[in-house]
Design an enzyme around this catalytic site. Structure first.
Site, short mmCIF file in Angstrom:
data_model
loop_
_atom_site.label_atom_id
_atom_site.label_comp_id
_atom_site.label_asym_id
_atom_site.label_seq_id
_atom_site.Cartn_x
_atom_site.Cartn_y
_atom_site.Cartn_z
N LYS A 64 22.17 20.51 22.82
CA LYS A 64 21.88 21.69 21.98
C LYS A 64 20.44 21.69 21.48
O LYS A 64 19.80 22.73 21.44
CB LYS A 64 22.84 21.74 20.78
CG LYS A 64 24.28 21.99 21.17
CD LYS A 64 25.20 21.88 19.99
CE LYS A 64 25.29 20.49 19.43
NZ LYS A 64 25.84 19.49 20.35
N GLN A 66 27.11 18.67 16.84
CA GLN A 66 28.37 18.19 17.44
C GLN A 66 28.97 19.25 18.38
O GLN A 66 28.26 20.14 18.82
CB GLN A 66 29.38 17.77 16.37
CG GLN A 66 29.01 16.47 15.69
CD GLN A 66 28.42 16.68 14.33
OE1 GLN A 66 28.83 17.56 13.60
NE2 GLN A 66 27.48 15.86 13.96
N GLY A 107 22.51 14.04 16.29
CA GLY A 107 21.30 13.49 16.89
C GLY A 107 20.85 14.39 18.02
O GLY A 107 21.51 14.49 19.04
N HIS A 108 19.77 15.11 17.79
CA HIS A 108 19.25 16.05 18.79
C HIS A 108 18.00 15.46 19.43
O HIS A 108 17.05 15.13 18.72
CB HIS A 108 18.88 17.38 18.15
CG HIS A 108 20.05 18.15 17.63
ND1 HIS A 108 19.94 19.38 17.04
CD2 HIS A 108 21.36 17.88 17.65
CE1 HIS A 108 21.13 19.82 16.71
NE2 HIS A 108 22.02 18.92 17.06
N ASP A 165 26.52 16.25 21.96
CA ASP A 165 25.52 15.67 22.87
C ASP A 165 25.40 16.45 24.17
O ASP A 165 25.03 15.90 25.21
CB ASP A 165 25.82 14.19 23.18
CG ASP A 165 25.97 13.36 21.92
OD1 ASP A 165 25.21 13.62 20.98
OD2 ASP A 165 26.83 12.48 21.89
P1 GTP Z 1 24.42 16.55 18.93
O1 GTP Z 1 24.08 17.52 17.87
O2 GTP Z 1 24.36 15.12 18.46
O3 GTP Z 1 25.74 16.85 19.54
O4 GTP Z 1 23.30 16.49 20.13
P2 GTP Z 1 22.68 17.44 21.25
O5 GTP Z 1 23.68 18.42 21.76
O6 GTP Z 1 21.39 18.02 20.77
O7 GTP Z 1 22.38 16.41 22.44
P3 GTP Z 1 21.60 15.02 22.46
O8 GTP Z 1 20.15 15.28 22.29
O9 GTP Z 1 22.24 14.02 21.57
O10 GTP Z 1 21.95 14.51 23.94
C1 GTP Z 1 21.53 15.16 25.08
C2 GTP Z 1 20.74 14.16 25.93
O11 GTP Z 1 20.52 14.72 27.22
C3 GTP Z 1 19.33 13.89 25.39
O12 GTP Z 1 18.98 12.59 25.73
C4 GTP Z 1 18.45 14.90 26.14
O13 GTP Z 1 17.10 14.53 26.25
C5 GTP Z 1 19.13 14.89 27.48
N1 GTP Z 1 19.06 16.13 28.25
C6 GTP Z 1 19.20 17.41 27.82
N2 GTP Z 1 19.19 18.26 28.87
C7 GTP Z 1 19.04 17.49 29.97
C8 GTP Z 1 19.00 17.76 31.37
O14 GTP Z 1 19.13 18.88 31.84
N3 GTP Z 1 18.86 16.67 32.21
C9 GTP Z 1 18.77 15.40 31.75
N4 GTP Z 1 18.64 14.43 32.64
N5 GTP Z 1 18.80 15.12 30.45
C10 GTP Z 1 18.97 16.14 29.58
P1 IMP Z 2 31.32 11.21 11.81
O1 IMP Z 2 30.86 12.60 11.98
O2 IMP Z 2 30.21 10.22 11.65
O3 IMP Z 2 32.36 11.08 10.72
O4 IMP Z 2 32.07 10.77 13.16
C1 IMP Z 2 33.31 11.37 13.57
C2 IMP Z 2 33.38 11.48 15.10
O5 IMP Z 2 32.41 12.42 15.55
C3 IMP Z 2 33.05 10.18 15.85
O6 IMP Z 2 33.82 10.17 17.05
C4 IMP Z 2 31.59 10.31 16.18
O7 IMP Z 2 31.24 9.54 17.30
C5 IMP Z 2 31.52 11.80 16.48
N1 IMP Z 2 30.18 12.37 16.26
C6 IMP Z 2 29.62 12.68 15.05
N2 IMP Z 2 28.40 13.21 15.24
C7 IMP Z 2 28.20 13.24 16.57
C8 IMP Z 2 27.11 13.72 17.38
O8 IMP Z 2 26.11 14.22 16.90
N3 IMP Z 2 27.26 13.61 18.73
C9 IMP Z 2 28.39 13.10 19.28
N4 IMP Z 2 29.44 12.64 18.57
C10 IMP Z 2 29.32 12.72 17.22
MG MG Z 3 23.49 14.02 19.90
#
Ligand code: GTP
Ligand code: IMP
Ligand code: MG
Length: 440
Positions: A16, A223, A40-41, A13
């Site tokens: 990315k 992740q 979740g992106h 989170d």
């Molecule tokens: P995973 O693959 O699940 O680890 O997710 P991710 O790395 O793509 O990140 P994800 O989208 O789950 O979470 C990032 C959150 O921060 C989202 O709600 C984005 O919209 C938000 N976001 C990203 N960059 C910024 C920023 O610079 N400022 C703010 N306020 N929000 C941001």
């Molecule tokens: P799983 O991947 O669903 O088996 O979860 C294993 C661990 O990874 C848990 O702590 C989840 O919350 C974490 N996790 C899995 N996917 C994500 C992601 O996309 N963002 C943040 N944490 C994650």
């Molecule tokens: Mg995410």
């Protein structure tokens, strides 16, 4: 032309999806190489806000090929829903390719994910419950069903029959659940396979040929390195095989490691974590916790709640010890620092420079949970900037204390911060060096 991998330097989170969406403009292929529906992106662009779980974040650039690679596990139901959602909102998926080698999340995986968490009691991981973990377990146990199997009806019927006999014994005897019906799953998954058929390809050959032609390939991690099976805070990790760290990028798409020339490490300006496991700099209560979780001082509507599960993310100060560790594990060559805006309301900001365990100062996180829980962060305090930065687009326009903070983080990671994200939207960023060598 070499490939670029985008990885998460913390517990996921980090943003990315947002970073990939930005860099996709310079690449012709954007590919996911690991994980599954658990990812979740979030991407915010001119069409609105999107939460993607399987489709690469490059899908919003119409002329790019987006690939779900061999290293991903696919829930066909979730993928079809994601494709339908994109089409409804005017995003074409005509250039999406799905690897025939990718594994499939089956109904028993989702059931086992939840039942297993309950059975583990105190050892529960806090998974996303999406069936991703059990699908990877079956891949490693050599019981997995792959996308190619779904398209070959005879193979699928035969594999399903024998796998389901095995799984039903597990579901009933171990988990106390009713058995699953063979005919229902057969019908449902053959239908899923037929709907996905137009997208399925030999993506390994496709990527290798593109690489040979010199095309730019962007590999989108999911992740974070601290959730990785090998390098993360085991057992509180995810189960992607190949790894979610940069080294997994080559395997999960079918390239050799020498094809990877750049590794973009995405780091949030502080720490977050969803699920259980150690987090030395966690703030468990009080105003600082509230401010970080709700993103006070930053862009409204970007509070720290999970994209996939909606769970509140645990929050804490930036951990320099772990950042240095993950930078080295991934061979980070360039840093994208996200959510700097979310720190704008603080008078002082802390960063963790070491830990103290039983009176000893250490520079690595202890390996066992009980010892890791005794690791007390040693903090350095930096002055905050208390100024809105969401409209800043040039480094020179950032408040001095914000620039100092960025420089301090750069020292921990040991690679240049080339992108500072100050909001979730595509252009809400300060890009100081174009990593693809295209002049700014
Ligand atoms: P995973 O693959 O699940 O680890 O997710 P991710 O790395 O793509 O990140 P994800 O989208 O789950 O979470 C990032 C959150 O921060 C989202 O709600 C984005 O919209 C938000 N976001 C990203 N960059 C910024 C920023 O610079 N400022 C703010 N306020 N929000 C941001
Ligand atoms: P799983 O991947 O669903 O088996 O979860 C294993 C661990 O990874 C848990 O702590 C989840 O919350 C974490 N996790 C899995 N996917 C994500 C992601 O996309 N963002 C943040 N944490 C994650
Ligand atoms: Mg995410």
């Amino acid at each position: 032309m070499p490939a670029t991998v985008v990885i998460g330097g913390q517990w996921g989170d980090e943003g990315k999806g947002r970073v990939v969406d930005y860099h996709a403009r310079h690449c012709s292929i954007i590919a996911r190489y690991s994980a599954g529906t658990n990812a979740g992106h979030t991407i915010v662009n001119e069409l609105g806000k999107f939460a993607l779980h399987l489709v690469p974040a490059g899908i919003f650039h119409g002329d790019k090929t987006c690939i779900i690679g061999n290293g991903v596990v696919i829930d066909p139901d979730a993928l079809l829903a994601e494709i339908a959602m994109l089409c409804e909102r005017g995003v074409s998926t005509a250039r999406l390719l799905i690897s025939q080698h990718a594994h499939v999340i089956m109904p028993w995986h989702r059931l086992i994910d939840r039942a297993d968490e309950a059975l583990r009691g105190e050892l529960a991981i806090g998974t996303t419950g999406t069936g991703t973990g059990p699908a990877f377990h079956d891949k490693v146990a050599r019981l997995g069903i792959r996308v190619a199997d779904l398209l070959d009806h005879d193979t699928f019927a035969w594999k399903l029959k024998h796998t389901l006999e095995y799984k039903n014994r597990l579901l009933t005897a171990l988990y106390g659940l009713p058995p699953l019906d063979y005919q229902t799953i057969l019908r449902e998954y053959i239908s899923h396979g037929e709907q996905l058929r137009p997208y399925v390809a030999d993506t390994i050959a496709y990527v290798q040929e593109a690489d040979a032609r010199g095309e730019m390939i962007l590999l989108e991690g999911a992740q974070g390195s601290l959730l990785d099976l090998d390098t993360g805070t085991y057992p509180y990790v995810t189960s992607s095989v190949p790894a979610s760290v940069a080294a997994g990028g080559a395997i999960g798409i079918g390239l050799g490691p020498t094809a990877i020339a750049r590794v973009v490490g995405v780091y949030k300006s502080y720490q977050t974590r969803v699920g259980n496991g150690p987090m030395p700099t966690e703030i468990i209560e009080g105003p600082a916790m509230e401010m970080l979780r709700e993103g006070v001082g930053g862009v409204a509507g970007t509070a720290e709640y999970g994209t996939t599960t909606g769970r509140a993310r645990r929050v804490g100060w930036f951990d320099g010890v772990l950042a240095r560790y993950t930078a080295r594990i991934n061979g980070v060559t360039s840093v994208a620092l996200t959510r700097l805006d979310s720190l704008s309301a603080f008078e002082h900001i802390k960063v963790c420079v070491a830990y103290e365990v039983d009176g000893r100062r250490v520079n690595t996180l202890p390996a066992t949970l009980t010892e890791a829980q005794r690791a007390r962060p040693v903090y350095e305090q930096l002055p905050g900037w208390r100024q809105d930065v969401t409209d800043v687009r040039h480094l020179g326009d950032l408040p001095t204390h914000a620039r100092q903070y960025v420089r301090r983080i750069e020292q921990f990671i040991g690679a240049p911060v080339d992108m500072i994200s100050v909001g979730p939207e595509r252009e809400q960023a300060i890009v100081t060096r174009d990593i693809f060598g295209v002049s700014l």
